[in-house]
Design an enzyme around this catalytic site. Structure first.
Site, PDB file in Angstrom:
ATOM      1  N   CYS A   1       0.805  -1.226   0.000  1.00 10.16           N
ATOM      2  CA  CYS A   1       0.000   0.000   0.000  1.00 10.16           C
ATOM      3  C   CYS A   1       0.836   1.273   0.000  1.00 10.16           C
ATOM      4  O   CYS A   1       0.337   2.342  -0.340  1.00 10.16           O
ATOM      5  CB  CYS A   1      -0.948   0.009   1.191  1.00 10.16           C
ATOM      6  SG  CYS A   1      -2.171  -1.329   1.147  1.00 10.16           S
TER       7      CYS A   1
ATOM      8  N   HIS B   1      -9.154   3.761  -1.333  1.00 12.00           N
ATOM      9  CA  HIS B   1      -7.740   3.383  -1.168  1.00 12.00           C
ATOM     10  C   HIS B   1      -7.302   2.597  -2.408  1.00 12.00           C
ATOM     11  O   HIS B   1      -7.351   1.372  -2.426  1.00 12.00           O
ATOM     12  CB  HIS B   1      -7.603   2.544   0.100  1.00 12.00           C
ATOM     13  CG  HIS B   1      -6.243   1.985   0.354  1.00 12.00           C
ATOM     14  ND1 HIS B   1      -5.079   2.508  -0.188  1.00 12.00           N
ATOM     15  CD2 HIS B   1      -5.842   0.921   1.115  1.00 12.00           C
ATOM     16  CE1 HIS B   1      -4.043   1.805   0.225  1.00 12.00           C
ATOM     17  NE2 HIS B   1      -4.480   0.823   1.010  1.00 12.00           N
TER      18      HIS B   1
ATOM     19  N   CYS C   1       0.302   2.174   6.524  1.00 12.53           N
ATOM     20  CA  CYS C   1       0.539   0.775   6.889  1.00 12.53           C
ATOM     21  C   CYS C   1       0.620  -0.048   5.610  1.00 12.53           C
ATOM     22  O   CYS C   1      -0.067   0.232   4.629  1.00 12.53           O
ATOM     23  CB  CYS C   1      -0.562   0.253   7.805  1.00 12.53           C
ATOM     24  SG  CYS C   1      -2.235   0.380   7.161  1.00 12.53           S
TER      25      CYS C   1
END
Length: 389
Positions: free
Chosen positions: A89, A345, A375
């Site tokens: 990510c 996201h 994260c």
């Protein structure tokens, strides 16, 4: 050591899975943000030394170096090289940091950091599951299995571990999720996203349109509606409503040296003050931003109170809540224009996306320092601190 500056940062408005951006090839999403950087900044784009593109699901339409393909599909010169990277990510936040390192080392002067992810066209996890279904093996080797027997490194399990470890209730998560939507709505209605969002032309049943508003924001969100969403796992606390939204999108940030500012008459929006990346427990996985931020502040000689705005990716509601609790940070300074629970996201595109939003928050509030952290799979976390100029 040389200084790295951010001249511009842009993003597409988020598209829901199967939504308004589903008809756009991810290469063309990338080309759209590259075109916007070229159009918005008056300089010779032949001077771009490299393009670094974050992308998590590098398969299908996002394979064969998707960043280079986006360059070729854009109005940028074909002579510009590109590389595609994966730090899960944090991929495009790492792209910013690699760009900054290139500039700070003096080896390059203009680097375009970016991210691309169509979670509709290349579903999350598909690059692993498709290979497994074809009998081509699993990412977990024999030695990795020996070290972590029976563990599948699940982000969902890790998020539930954070809930229990830090003592949050389902009500805490639901309230946070509602706040994300309310902040995203307020920022949209106040026009705070106008500078960062670039339009993408799409086909709709009503004809050709330009996509400009984050599709995931629930403008009519209520606590009752959020609380009624089904749990992701029995006995847990997290629901789809308190999780980041699956999203299609692309983003980019132009990182340059002081010499490039002079040579091309560019005006910087921010100076990169600190960059770092750390890794910790790959099982709880999503907790690393807490410790990464603590370390970054220490190395930068700063305290959390020195930071005027924080962007902590809302992979799941317990992540920013645990971050706030651990660092004693000011909730009012966190994700002030909403986060991934409302805005989406798009995995590899989220790093440069958050930077575009962070710069917008600093502009809107008059803040000086901003901090961004993410994260990441494998128990990793990037931290980037910028100074608004």
């Amino acid at each position: 050591m040389a200084t790295a500056y951010i001249v511009d940062a842009v993003r597409t408005a988020g598209g829901k899975r199967g939504g308004r951006l589903a008809g756009v090839h991810p290469v063309d999403l990338g080309a759209a943000v590259f075109d916007a950087i070229a159009d918005r900044n008056d300089f010779d784009t032949k001077a771009i030394d490299d393009v670094i593109t974050g992308c998590v699901s590098q398969g299908g339409q996002q394979t064969m170096d998707v960043g280079r393909n986006a360059v070729l599909a854009s109005k940028l010169p074909d002579s510009i090289p590109a590389v595609t990277i994966d730090r899960q990510c944090g991929s495009s936040q790492q792209a910013i940091q690699f760009a900054a390192q290139a500039v700070m080392s003096g080896t390059q002067d203009i680097v375009l950091a970016s991210g691309i992810e169509s979670m509709t066209r290349v579903p999350m996890g598909s690059v692993a599951t498709l290979f497994m279904k074809e009998g081509l093996g699993h990412y977990k080797s024999e030695r990795l299995e020996e070290k972590f027997p029976g563990i599948m490194f699940s982000q969902f399990a890790g998020a539930e571990m954070i809930v229990k470890k830090h003592g949050f209730s389902k009500d805490d998560l639901d309230a946070y999720a509602l706040e994300s939507h309310r902040r995203g709505k307020a920022a949209t209605e106040a026009g705070h996203f106008k500078r960062e969002i670039i339009g993408v032309e799409i086909d709709t049943p009503e004809g050709r349109q330009v996509h400009l508003v984050d599709e995931g924001i629930r403008f009519d969100a209520t606590l009752e509606g959020i609380a009624g969403v089904k749990l992701l796992q029995e006995g847990g606390s997290i629901t789809a409503a308190s999780s980041s939204q699956i999203c299609d999108g692309a983003s980019a940030a132009l990182v340059v040296s002081e010499q490039a500012l002079k040579d091309h008459n560019l005006t910087p929006r921010a100076r990169i003050h600190h960059i770092s990346v750390t890794a910790g427990d790959p099982v709880i996985m999503l907790e690393e931003p807490l410790f990464a931020t603590e370390r970054a502040l220490r190395k930068a000689g700063m305290k959390i109170g020195d930071i005027d705005a924080y962007e902590v990716n809302e992979a799941f509601a317990p992540v920013p809540l645990a971050w706030l609790k651990y660092l004693g940070a000011d909730h009012a300074r966190l994700n002030q224009h909403g986060g991934a629970i409302a805005l989406g996201h798009p995995l590899g595109a989220s790093g440069t996306k958050l930077m575009a939003t962070l710069l917008g928050v600093l502009d809107a509030t008059g803040g000086k320092y901003g901090l961004q952290t993410m994260c990441e799979g494998g128990g990793q976390a990037n931290v980037t601190i910028v100074e608004r100029l």
